[in-house]
Motif scaffolding. Structure first.
Motif, PDB file in Angstrom:
ATOM      1  N   SER A  56      54.110  25.783  46.855  1.00 32.35           N
ATOM      2  CA  SER A  56      54.140  26.216  45.563  1.00 32.35           C
ATOM      3  C   SER A  56      55.121  25.458  44.816  1.00 32.35           C
ATOM      4  O   SER A  56      56.201  24.616  45.185  1.00 32.35           O
ATOM      5  CB  SER A  56      54.197  27.572  45.602  1.00 32.35           C
ATOM      6  OG  SER A  56      55.003  27.867  44.460  1.00 32.35           O
ATOM      7  N   ASN A  57      54.581  25.213  43.571  1.00 31.42           N
ATOM      8  CA  ASN A  57      55.728  24.497  42.542  1.00 31.42           C
ATOM      9  C   ASN A  57      57.265  25.139  42.478  1.00 31.42           C
ATOM     10  O   ASN A  57      57.115  26.611  42.480  1.00 31.42           O
ATOM     11  CB  ASN A  57      55.657  23.816  41.196  1.00 31.42           C
ATOM     12  CG  ASN A  57      56.209  22.798  40.859  1.00 31.42           C
ATOM     13  OD1 ASN A  57      57.146  22.929  40.576  1.00 31.42           O
ATOM     14  ND2 ASN A  57      55.609  22.093  40.082  1.00 31.42           N
ATOM     15  N   LYS A  58      58.086  24.645  42.777  1.00 30.60           N
ATOM     16  CA  LYS A  58      59.507  25.164  42.818  1.00 30.60           C
ATOM     17  C   LYS A  58      60.164  26.202  41.932  1.00 30.60           C
ATOM     18  O   LYS A  58      60.624  26.667  41.429  1.00 30.60           O
ATOM     19  CB  LYS A  58      60.922  24.129  43.445  1.00 30.60           C
ATOM     20  CG  LYS A  58      61.225  23.513  42.569  1.00 30.60           C
ATOM     21  CD  LYS A  58      62.355  22.732  42.754  1.00 30.60           C
ATOM     22  CE  LYS A  58      62.626  21.987  42.362  1.00 30.60           C
ATOM     23  NZ  LYS A  58      63.828  21.061  42.488  1.00 30.60           N
ATOM     24  N   THR A  59      59.210  25.569  40.376  1.00 26.54           N
ATOM     25  CA  THR A  59      59.696  25.914  38.919  1.00 26.54           C
ATOM     26  C   THR A  59      58.513  27.238  38.565  1.00 26.54           C
ATOM     27  O   THR A  59      58.768  26.942  37.939  1.00 26.54           O
ATOM     28  CB  THR A  59      59.299  24.524  38.365  1.00 26.54           C
ATOM     29  OG1 THR A  59      58.399  23.961  37.778  1.00 26.54           O
ATOM     30  CG2 THR A  59      60.771  23.317  38.665  1.00 26.54           C
ATOM     31  N   SER A  60      57.921  27.037  39.150  1.00 30.18           N
ATOM     32  CA  SER A  60      56.814  28.161  38.982  1.00 30.18           C
ATOM     33  C   SER A  60      57.574  29.600  38.789  1.00 30.18           C
ATOM     34  O   SER A  60      58.230  30.528  39.399  1.00 30.18           O
ATOM     35  CB  SER A  60      55.460  28.212  39.799  1.00 30.18           C
ATOM     36  OG  SER A  60      56.444  28.731  41.183  1.00 30.18           O
ATOM     37  N   TRP A 111      48.042  19.055  42.413  1.00 33.69           N
ATOM     38  CA  TRP A 111      49.179  20.034  41.324  1.00 33.69           C
ATOM     39  C   TRP A 111      50.018  19.531  42.351  1.00 33.69           C
ATOM     40  O   TRP A 111      52.105  19.500  41.008  1.00 33.69           O
ATOM     41  CB  TRP A 111      49.488  21.428  41.989  1.00 33.69           C
ATOM     42  CG  TRP A 111      47.831  22.372  42.337  1.00 33.69           C
ATOM     43  CD1 TRP A 111      46.804  22.013  43.290  1.00 33.69           C
ATOM     44  CD2 TRP A 111      47.840  22.328  41.679  1.00 33.69           C
ATOM     45  NE1 TRP A 111      46.283  23.068  42.521  1.00 33.69           N
ATOM     46  CE2 TRP A 111      45.955  23.485  41.624  1.00 33.69           C
ATOM     47  CE3 TRP A 111      48.079  22.973  39.921  1.00 33.69           C
ATOM     48  CZ2 TRP A 111      45.174  24.249  40.814  1.00 33.69           C
ATOM     49  CZ3 TRP A 111      47.340  23.685  39.117  1.00 33.69           C
ATOM     50  CH2 TRP A 111      45.463  24.325  39.115  1.00 33.69           C
ATOM     51  N   PHE A 112      50.731  18.213  42.816  1.00 34.23           N
ATOM     52  CA  PHE A 112      52.083  17.736  43.172  1.00 34.23           C
ATOM     53  C   PHE A 112      51.604  16.396  42.944  1.00 34.23           C
ATOM     54  O   PHE A 112      50.712  16.069  42.870  1.00 34.23           O
ATOM     55  CB  PHE A 112      52.535  17.972  44.299  1.00 34.23           C
ATOM     56  CG  PHE A 112      52.517  19.437  44.334  1.00 34.23           C
ATOM     57  CD1 PHE A 112      53.576  20.166  44.367  1.00 34.23           C
ATOM     58  CD2 PHE A 112      51.749  20.412  45.055  1.00 34.23           C
ATOM     59  CE1 PHE A 112      53.830  21.455  43.887  1.00 34.23           C
ATOM     60  CE2 PHE A 112      51.188  21.357  45.357  1.00 34.23           C
ATOM     61  CZ  PHE A 112      52.529  22.266  44.524  1.00 34.23           C
ATOM     62  N   ASP A 117      56.701  15.078  46.746  1.00 38.56           N
ATOM     63  CA  ASP A 117      57.393  15.285  45.487  1.00 38.56           C
ATOM     64  C   ASP A 117      58.419  16.662  45.622  1.00 38.56           C
ATOM     65  O   ASP A 117      57.809  17.203  46.468  1.00 38.56           O
ATOM     66  CB  ASP A 117      55.905  16.695  45.107  1.00 38.56           C
ATOM     67  CG  ASP A 117      55.745  16.659  43.809  1.00 38.56           C
ATOM     68  OD1 ASP A 117      57.660  17.552  42.967  1.00 38.56           O
ATOM     69  OD2 ASP A 117      55.631  17.091  42.614  1.00 38.56           O
ATOM     70  N   ASN A 119      59.280  18.862  43.968  1.00 37.40           N
ATOM     71  CA  ASN A 119      59.319  20.158  43.364  1.00 37.40           C
ATOM     72  C   ASN A 119      57.892  21.307  44.492  1.00 37.40           C
ATOM     73  O   ASN A 119      57.595  22.627  44.308  1.00 37.40           O
ATOM     74  CB  ASN A 119      58.188  20.276  42.281  1.00 37.40           C
ATOM     75  CG  ASN A 119      59.202  19.975  41.246  1.00 37.40           C
ATOM     76  OD1 ASN A 119      60.489  19.587  41.014  1.00 37.40           O
ATOM     77  ND2 ASN A 119      58.979  19.010  40.369  1.00 37.40           N
ATOM     78  N   ILE A 120      57.574  20.708  45.766  1.00 40.66           N
ATOM     79  CA  ILE A 120      56.848  21.173  46.701  1.00 40.66           C
ATOM     80  C   ILE A 120      57.693  22.273  47.620  1.00 40.66           C
ATOM     81  O   ILE A 120      59.154  21.682  47.739  1.00 40.66           O
ATOM     82  CB  ILE A 120      55.518  20.252  47.672  1.00 40.66           C
ATOM     83  CG1 ILE A 120      55.195  19.281  46.967  1.00 40.66           C
ATOM     84  CG2 ILE A 120      55.204  21.279  48.713  1.00 40.66           C
ATOM     85  CD1 ILE A 120      54.477  18.768  47.380  1.00 40.66           C
TER      86      ILE A 120
END
Length: 166
Positions: A56-60, A111-112, A117, A119-120
Motif C-alpha cells: 500500500s501507499n503510505k499516503t493512502s 502503483w509504485f 519507492d 512510499n511503499i
C-alpha cells in the motif's frame, strides 16, 4: 449447504487457499464511520500464521485509517467458482524493506515507482474472525444441482461453509 468449521492449521490453510486463489479483496477500514472506507487490494501473501499481506501507499486513505484504528474487514468474492471469504481482524502497517521486496511484483509498477519507492508500505491483517463459503464443484455444477433440487424438492448439497478459528 453443509457446515464445517475449521480450526488451527486447517483454518489457516483454508484462508490461504481462498485468499490467494481469489486474489482481490475489498479492504474496509474506518469501520466506526458510516460509510466506512473500502478499497480493492491484491493479496500478496498469506503466511504460515494465516496473516494476509498487501502492499500500500503510505499516503493512502486506508493507511491513515489503519493508523487511527487497527480494525479491518476483508471481503473476498469469486462468483465464478462460488467461493467467498470474510476476514475481520487487526491491521498493521509496516515498512520493512526486505518484506516489501519479497512481496513486490512487476504488476506493482502500476502503483509504485519500482520496488525502492519510499512510499511503499505493507499492510498485515491478522484474522480474529473469519468465515468461508466454498462450493465443491464450481458454479455450473452448483446451478445444475439447484435446478435439480427445484424439480425434485430435495435440498441440494451445494458445498460447505463455516467459521475459521485460528
Amino acid at each position: 449447504m453443509s457446515t464445517k468449521n475449521l480450526y488451527s492449521t486447517e483454518a489457516k490453510e483454508k484462508i490461504k487457499q481462498l485468499a490467494e486463489a481469489i486474489d482481490y479483496a475489498m479492504l474496509a477500514t474506518n469501520l466506526k464511520a458510516q460509510p466506512f472506507h473500502t478499497v480493492p487490494m491484491s493479496t500478496k501473501e498469506v503466511d504460515e500464521d494465516g496473516n494476509i499481506w498487501f502492499l500500500s501507499n503510505k499516503t493512502s486513505t486506508h493507511n491513515a485509517n489503519i493508523e487511527r484504528e487497527k480494525r479491518a474487514h476483508l471481503i473476498y468474492s469469486d462468483k465464478g467458482n462460488y467461493e467467498f471469504l470474510s476476514v475481520y481482524g487487526r491491521a498493521t502497517i509496516g515498512s520493512d524493506r526486505n518484506k516489501i521486496k519479497e512481496l513486490y511484483g512487476s504488476g506493482d509498477d502500476a502503483w509504485f515507482e519500482g520496488v525502492d519507492d519510499p512510499n511503499i508500505t505493507t499492510i498485515k491483517v491478522e484474522p480474529d474472525d473469519a468465515h468461508y463459503w466454498d462450493t465443491k464443484n464450481g458454479k455450473v455444477i452448483s446451478l445444475l444441482k439447484m435446478a435439480g433440487g427445484a424439480i425434485t424438492g430435495n435440498e441440494p448439497d451445494l458445498g460447505v461453509q463455516g467459521n475459521l478459528e485460528i
